[in-house]
Structure formats: structure tokens, C-alpha cells
Design a protein around this motif. Sequence first.
Motif, PDB file in Angstrom:
ATOM      1  N   THR A 139      63.128-120.370  -0.529  1.00 40.11           N
ATOM      2  CA  THR A 139      63.077-118.998  -0.047  1.00 40.11           C
ATOM      3  C   THR A 139      63.528-118.954   1.421  1.00 40.11           C
ATOM      4  OG1 THR A 139      60.756-119.261   0.596  1.00 40.11           O
ATOM      5  CG2 THR A 139      61.184-118.395  -1.609  1.00 40.11           C
ATOM      6  N   LYS A 155      60.340-121.590  -4.820  1.00 40.68           N
ATOM      7  CA  LYS A 155      60.120-120.649  -5.918  1.00 40.68           C
ATOM      8  C   LYS A 155      60.779-121.244  -7.163  1.00 40.68           C
ATOM      9  CE  LYS A 155      62.235-116.809  -5.244  1.00 40.68           C
ATOM     10  NZ  LYS A 155      62.684-115.467  -4.864  1.00 40.68           N
ATOM     11  N   LYS A 161      57.325-115.583  -7.271  1.00 36.44           N
ATOM     12  CA  LYS A 161      56.371-116.058  -6.267  1.00 36.44           C
ATOM     13  C   LYS A 161      56.617-117.540  -5.974  1.00 36.44           C
ATOM     14  CE  LYS A 161      52.712-112.870  -7.574  1.00 36.44           C
ATOM     15  NZ  LYS A 161      51.336-112.742  -8.067  1.00 36.44           N
ATOM     16  N   THR A 162      56.247-117.947  -4.759  1.00 37.01           N
ATOM     17  CA  THR A 162      56.360-119.359  -4.390  1.00 37.01           C
ATOM     18  C   THR A 162      55.212-120.144  -5.026  1.00 37.01           C
ATOM     19  OG1 THR A 162      54.964-119.204  -2.416  1.00 37.01           O
ATOM     20  CG2 THR A 162      57.345-118.730  -2.134  1.00 37.01           C
TER      21      THR A 162
END
Length: 191
Positions: A139, A155, A161-162
Amino acid sequence: MQLVFATNNLNKLKEVQQLIPAHITLLTLKDIGCDVDIPETQNTIEGNAIQKANYVKTHFGYDCFADDTGLEVEALHGEPGVDSAHYAGAQRDAEDNMKKLLSELENKDNRKAQFKTVIALHFNGKLETFTGICKGEITENKSGMDGFGYDPIFKAEGYTKTFAEISLAEKNQIGHRGKAVKQLVEFLSKV
């Protein structure tokens, strides 16, 4: 069944303990009286996992497994890879490592990456290895409070979401270490 997990990383231990069935007793390095930082001097992730497992087997005699994990970034020709833990220096600081990686990728469009875990198992006189890979991307900014290492900037494919924003149970389902541990458990269930 009793196995030593050759790690001093409490985060890794926590992840693995959730995946190991109750009939396998997991011993830590502390449990067997090993208080040294086991060397990781190989130039591959697999080599480091084997080196750590060999160390415990040779010096303590226990059946054991060890893992090594690296983050491989496509635009950086596989870096940080085997050097993931100390990418920004010998201090092995996750914040420094993430800051360096984000800086290296600052003007790059290709942010594809993968986490790779190799587990080396010494069991009943034989050495086996198991590999887990989780593809994804880096990211542009850190996000999330959970996890460890590069989790706030990684991600997984198909996720918004991470790793630092998802539960440990979810990370274990899709993540590199979870995949390798599942192979390990499957192998042990057949012996």
C-alpha cells in the motif's frame, strides 16, 4: 507428539499456536534452554529455515521446525526478500523497514509483492520443507494496528484491508505462514 518451534519471535509463535492441533505440544526455544539468537546466514529463505532447524536438532536433539519469511517486491527485483527483518539496518526495526520500503516504491506504479514462508521440519530423522506464499501488493500508506513486521503496508490479493487490519484468524486463513503451517500439520497427521 512434541515439537520445538525454533523461534524467539512471539508474534510468529502466537500465529502458529492457533494452527497447531491440541495433540501436538509446542515447545519454545526457552522451554528447551536455548537462549541464543540462532544464526540466519544463508542467502535464501529456505536456507535460513533449514539452518535454524539444523541448529536445534544438532545442539539440543529435539524434533523441531523453524521458519523463515521474506517479503518479495516485484519492482525491487525480489527485495527485501531474505533481508526483510533487517532491510533498514541491523536494529531489525519494523517501522524503519516499512519506511525504507515505502521510500523505495515512492515513484513506482508496480506495487506487486508476495510474502513467502518456508518451514523446515526435522522429524524422525528426516528433513522436510513446506512453502506458503501470499500474493498481494504494498500500500502507499500504513494502515491498521494489529499484526507485525510489514503487515500495515501489505494487502493480500482480493482484499481491501492490510494484514494489520484483519483478524489473526483471517490472516492465518489467507497468509503465507498459515499456508505453510497447514502443510506441516497435514504432513504430521500422516506420520
